[in-house]
Design an enzyme around this catalytic site. Sequence first.
Site, short mmCIF file in Angstrom:
data_model
loop_
_atom_site.label_atom_id
_atom_site.label_comp_id
_atom_site.label_asym_id
_atom_site.label_seq_id
_atom_site.Cartn_x
_atom_site.Cartn_y
_atom_site.Cartn_z
N ASP A 148 6.99 -3.68 -9.71
CA ASP A 148 6.45 -4.74 -8.84
C ASP A 148 7.51 -5.13 -7.81
O ASP A 148 8.69 -5.23 -8.16
CB ASP A 148 6.15 -6.02 -9.65
CG ASP A 148 5.06 -5.83 -10.69
OD1 ASP A 148 4.40 -4.78 -10.64
OD2 ASP A 148 4.89 -6.73 -11.53
N CYS A 382 -8.28 -35.03 -23.78
CA CYS A 382 -8.08 -35.39 -22.37
C CYS A 382 -9.43 -35.60 -21.67
O CYS A 382 -10.06 -36.62 -21.91
CB CYS A 382 -7.20 -34.35 -21.68
SG CYS A 382 -6.30 -35.06 -20.29
N LEU A 383 -9.89 -34.65 -20.87
CA LEU A 383 -11.21 -34.83 -20.25
C LEU A 383 -12.27 -35.02 -21.34
O LEU A 383 -13.28 -35.70 -21.13
CB LEU A 383 -11.55 -33.63 -19.36
CG LEU A 383 -12.84 -33.75 -18.56
CD1 LEU A 383 -12.82 -34.96 -17.63
CD2 LEU A 383 -13.10 -32.50 -17.74
N MET A 385 -11.89 -36.77 -23.92
CA MET A 385 -11.90 -38.21 -24.25
C MET A 385 -12.63 -38.97 -23.15
O MET A 385 -13.42 -39.87 -23.43
CB MET A 385 -10.48 -38.75 -24.41
CG MET A 385 -10.46 -40.27 -24.48
SD MET A 385 -8.91 -40.97 -25.03
CE MET A 385 -8.96 -42.58 -24.23
N HIS A 508 -2.61 -34.02 -25.21
CA HIS A 508 -2.95 -32.64 -25.62
C HIS A 508 -2.24 -32.29 -26.92
O HIS A 508 -1.12 -31.77 -26.89
CB HIS A 508 -2.54 -31.66 -24.52
CG HIS A 508 -3.39 -31.75 -23.30
ND1 HIS A 508 -4.52 -31.00 -23.12
CD2 HIS A 508 -3.29 -32.55 -22.22
CE1 HIS A 508 -5.08 -31.31 -21.96
NE2 HIS A 508 -4.36 -32.26 -21.40
N GLU A 510 -2.76 -29.93 -28.89
CA GLU A 510 -2.64 -28.48 -29.12
C GLU A 510 -1.23 -27.94 -28.84
O GLU A 510 -0.82 -26.94 -29.42
CB GLU A 510 -3.68 -27.71 -28.30
CG GLU A 510 -3.53 -27.73 -26.77
CD GLU A 510 -4.23 -28.91 -26.09
OE1 GLU A 510 -4.42 -29.95 -26.75
OE2 GLU A 510 -4.56 -28.80 -24.90
#
Length: 540
Positions: A148, A382-383, A385, A508, A510
């Site tokens: 690359d 998040c969203l 909630m 979050h 996770e």
Amino acid sequence: MPKFIFITGGVVSALGKGIASASIGYLLENRGISVTMLKCDPYLNVDPGTMSPIQHGEVFVTDDGAETDLDLGHYERFIDRELGEANNITTGQIYDTIIKKERRGDYLGGTVQVVPHVTNEIKERILKLALDTGVDVVIAEIGGTVGDIESLPFLEAIRQMRLDLGTDDTLFIHLTLVPYIKTAGELKTKPTQHSVRALRDIGIQPDILMCRTERELGLELKRKIALFCNVEIAAVIDARDVRSIYEVPLRFHEDALDGIVITKLKLKAGSADLSAMETVVERIYNPRESVRIAVCGKYINLKDAYKSISEAFLHAGAENDTRIELAWVDVEDIERAGSADEILDGMHGILVPGGFGERGIEGKIACVGYARRSGVPYFGICLGMHCAVIEYARNVCGLAEAHSTEFAPDTSAPVIDLLPEQEGVVNKGGTMRLGGCDCRLLTGSRVHEAYAADTVRERHRHRYEYSNEYRKLLESKGLISAGVYMKKDLVEIVEIAEHPWFVACQFHPEFKSRPGRAHPLFREFVRAALKHSESAKEEE
Ligand code: GLN
């Protein structure tokens, strides 16, 4: 002075370089060698925070509030150390720094060039990370594939580092592909030979080759690769496909990879004890139970967009002795169907993850409504909630127009509203509420029990928040504020007491789940889903 392992990739992308790097980190840590990890991303974005999750996958957020490449998630999960902003370098950051220096006059009189200015800046950052963290070994993964254009300055920088530091303190590991050609019934080494040649063209001779393959390499093939690529036979590692990423370090250890790294870098190491990871893998492969959980989002075509969530479910499944079948639900399908009932029928748990933008929002709110009414365990992140608060306000509190000002700026019931500190923020990069914050848990709440702690620290990435203007009303109707960021009095977790398991959080979780130490909220959500599936079976 710490030592450095540089990991490059060849032939094709998506060979799992991040997991290979993280696995090496895991093995070294396991043997008593302290490690930090670095991802070098060749793109020009300063960080991945401004990229679409469908293009780039999840944005991993560190405790210090950096928006980073998802490989940092693998690193944290494998080496079990918190990383930060300094663990992810991008070309964008390097150029940003150099151009600012140039404008300031730091290079006055000089021509600013890729070599040495860009390469020096890269080297300085790698060395600074090593010194600041004080670890034994820095593992640096170079993003992209050899050949690359974009990654050349990084490769040049690490080539120079070997020259600067010598062979005892630097190690080059190259990950390649040895494809199996069905019609010939053979594994082929030519792509690996070409890839190593490309690397040698720019002055890097790999010390170790990790060969991704679907079949066992065998001694003959290892011998051939070693001869053509100029590495020792023992340094040709069989990186065979396995069913779970957590098995990768176990296989590497079987092929003595950690031993070779330790010998080549002349490190002092203890012996390995991989029993904890073996247990995780065993539990992932042979669970007793199984549940079906719907993940209702709009980035579902790229599973990497929800990487940490999938991993958190693996950890939580292992701890509950349960296989989790994730059903990826496109919330726009729910909008088209006009109801969530049919699509979510038979699910044992429903999760609405984070997200941005209006598309699909009514579908997500419909998922929350289905979970709330049917008693299926719900987990909102998040969203997810925001959607939970909106649904509760609309359908339990009678605020028919309830919405988030992210999607309906003129709503008469802005239950979710812009955080005050976000007013007037125009730049998009790195300006959300980001990183770790302390959250005080309500005694006796479901989450208090799950965490078994009074205060927890979790990571954020958002601009909007549950508005305190509506808190009293919603609380009076049964939406418990179960977690609060005391400093600013922001509600971070809501729960419904009468529901079997309905928890939604602004942060979050996770990002903090680990193999062998599942996040408490994921662990308890899966446990609730399991309970739900058992009672559903009894009803049948
Ligand atoms: N879009 C919402 C906000 O900015 C939620 C963000 C998220 O889910 N990560 O507040």
